[in-house]
Design an enzyme around this catalytic site. Structure first.
Site, short mmCIF file in Angstrom:
data_model
loop_
_atom_site.label_atom_id
_atom_site.label_comp_id
_atom_site.label_asym_id
_atom_site.label_seq_id
_atom_site.Cartn_x
_atom_site.Cartn_y
_atom_site.Cartn_z
CE1 TYR A 81 -4.28 10.20 12.95
CE2 TYR A 81 -4.12 12.43 12.10
CZ TYR A 81 -4.61 11.54 13.03
OH TYR A 81 -5.43 11.98 14.02
CG ASP A 131 3.86 11.67 11.28
OD1 ASP A 131 4.26 11.31 12.40
OD2 ASP A 131 2.70 12.05 11.06
CE LYS A 134 -2.24 10.46 18.17
NZ LYS A 134 -1.97 10.51 16.74
NE ARG A 142 1.13 35.16 18.17
CZ ARG A 142 1.72 36.30 17.75
NH1 ARG A 142 2.85 36.27 17.08
NH2 ARG A 142 1.16 37.46 18.00
#
Ligand SMILES: *Cc1c(COP(=O)(O)O)cnc(C)c1O
Length: 402
Positions: A108, A180, A205, A56
């Site tokens: 978004y 972003d 994306k 992790r």
């Protein structure tokens, strides 16, 4: 031996993308970096570590991806998350009860939902403004404002924010700039070079590029911020798994040629629609009459394959979506396959109708993520779907008696 950061920076971005992970594996020389599935790592002896302890915190395959995105975005550290939303949640964990954010208006939908339905319960509030308007920014900054979150271009309306201008304003105000960069990727735009502190990507994306991996990436600038983000990334634990880290790197190797083709195709299709009699408006920053065209050209080296267009008549929407054959009616963007979506009922359904209408996301608007198919096929598919829609609408028209 892997290359030093200085050596890497001598290469152009196309070369650095193609070589992600290819020179990092010293034992076998594997050109495709291996998938290290291990979650635990042996300590050589008490007080010693190989640099990896528990997956992790740090994991070898993920680390190659994280170093690559940090370098591509000209930042200091990269963090791979299980989705774009996980990346945003990790970033928002920088903030505390009572903090306020300024956020791009045409946002978004998922980010809006995270802020309004979840972060608000923890006392973090947001104001949505046109982030390219300094007067609006001045009017909405408060003593407890901690950051500005910018999407440029926004989606679906492709509004552009002048990053250099707004990031330097934020710096003067002592607040963080978060960008972003999902729609342009570091191939076309590098916000940190323009003054941003944090870049976030939905790597689902363009970076992944094939509609087959869900991932998010964060890049930070500066030692303190990078250490803070490493702490949050490890503490929250919404990290990307080794398989998907590998799949994302594999996608990123072809980013340059994909983006060039997306851009060329989108420009041709957008120009076709712009002169189509059934189309009222086309929103694409590459078109010279787009209001953000000059800023976009100044701060980015190209345009994505995303644009939106408004039909003159909302009755066209349903039959167009039914008649497109090559272009799929689906809710994502940035992949090699062309996808078309209806923002008012899909991606932006979580944004209240009043805000949607204010920014122009209405029932006549379609968003198109132009893929890398042959451009003539894409234009023919769309042209045919619009013609069939027109025929249906005209046939259903009640006869007017002369
Ligand atoms: C898709 C998207 C997100 C969310 O990313 P996921 O990978 O779907 O969680 C965030 N921002 C933008 C601009 C997006 O397009």
């Amino acid at each position: 031996m892997s290359n030093s950061k200085e050596e890497n920076q001598r290469w152009r971005i196309e070369s650095r993308l193609a070589q992600i992970g290819s020179q990092e594996e010293p034992v076998t020389g594997a050109v495709s970096f291996p998938i290290y599935q291990s979650t635990a790592f042996r300590h050589p002896k008490l007080g010693q570590s190989t640099g990896f302890d528990y997956a992790r915190t740090k994991s070898p395959t993920r680390k190659v991806l994280e170093d690559a995105i940090a370098e591509l975005e000209s930042g200091d550290a990269g963090f791979a998350c299980s989705s774009g939303m996980a990346a945003l949640q990790t970033i928002f964990a920088l903030f505390s009860q009572g903090d306020h954010l300024i956020v791009s208006l045409d946002l978004y939908g998922g980010t809006y939902r995270l802020l309004e339905r979840i972060m608000s319960r923890f006392g973090v509030t947001a104001t949505y403004v046109d982030t390219n308007n300094l007067d609006e920014l001045e009017a909405n900054i408060k003593p407890n404002t901690k950051a500005i979150l910018i999407e440029t271009p926004t989606n679906p309306l492709m509004m552009i924010t002048d990053l250099e201008l707004v990031c330097s304003w934020a710096k003067k105000k002592g607040i963080l700039s978060i960008v972003d960069n999902t729609l342009l990727t570091p191939f076309f735009q590098r916000p940190i070079e323009l003054g941003a502190d944090i870049v976030i990507h939905s790597a689902t994306k363009y970076l992944g590029g094939h509609n087959d991996v869900l991932a998010g990436l964060i890049v930070t600038k500066g030692k303190e911020l990078s250490e803070q983000m490493a702490f949050l990334h490890n503490s929250i634990g919404a990290v990307l798994n080794p398989q998907d880290s590998w799949l994302l790197m594999r996608g990123m190797k072809t980013l340059a040629i994909r983006m060039e083709r997306h851009q060329a195709n989108a420009l041709a299709v957008a120009s076709f629609l712009k002169s189509h009699p059934q189309v009222e408006a086309v929103y694409y920053p590459a078109l010279p009459d787009h209001p953000g065209h000059d800023i976009q050209n100044k701060q980015s080296s190209g345009n994505s394959g995303i644009f939106s267009f408004k039909l003159k008549d909302a009755r066209y929407v349903e039959p167009i979506l039914r008649h497109i054959k090559l272009i799929a009616f689906a809710e994502s963007l940035g992949g090699v396959e062309s996808l078309m979506t209806y923002p008012a009922v899909q991606t932006h359904a979580d944004i209240p109708e009043e805000i949607r209408r204010r920014i122009g996301v209405d029932d006549k608007l379609l968003r198109y993520s132009v893929g890398i198919e042959h451009v003539d096929d894409l234009i023919a598919d769309l042209s045919r779907a619009i013609d069939l829609a027109r025929q249906e609408i005209e046939e259903n028209q009640p006869l007017t008696l002369g």
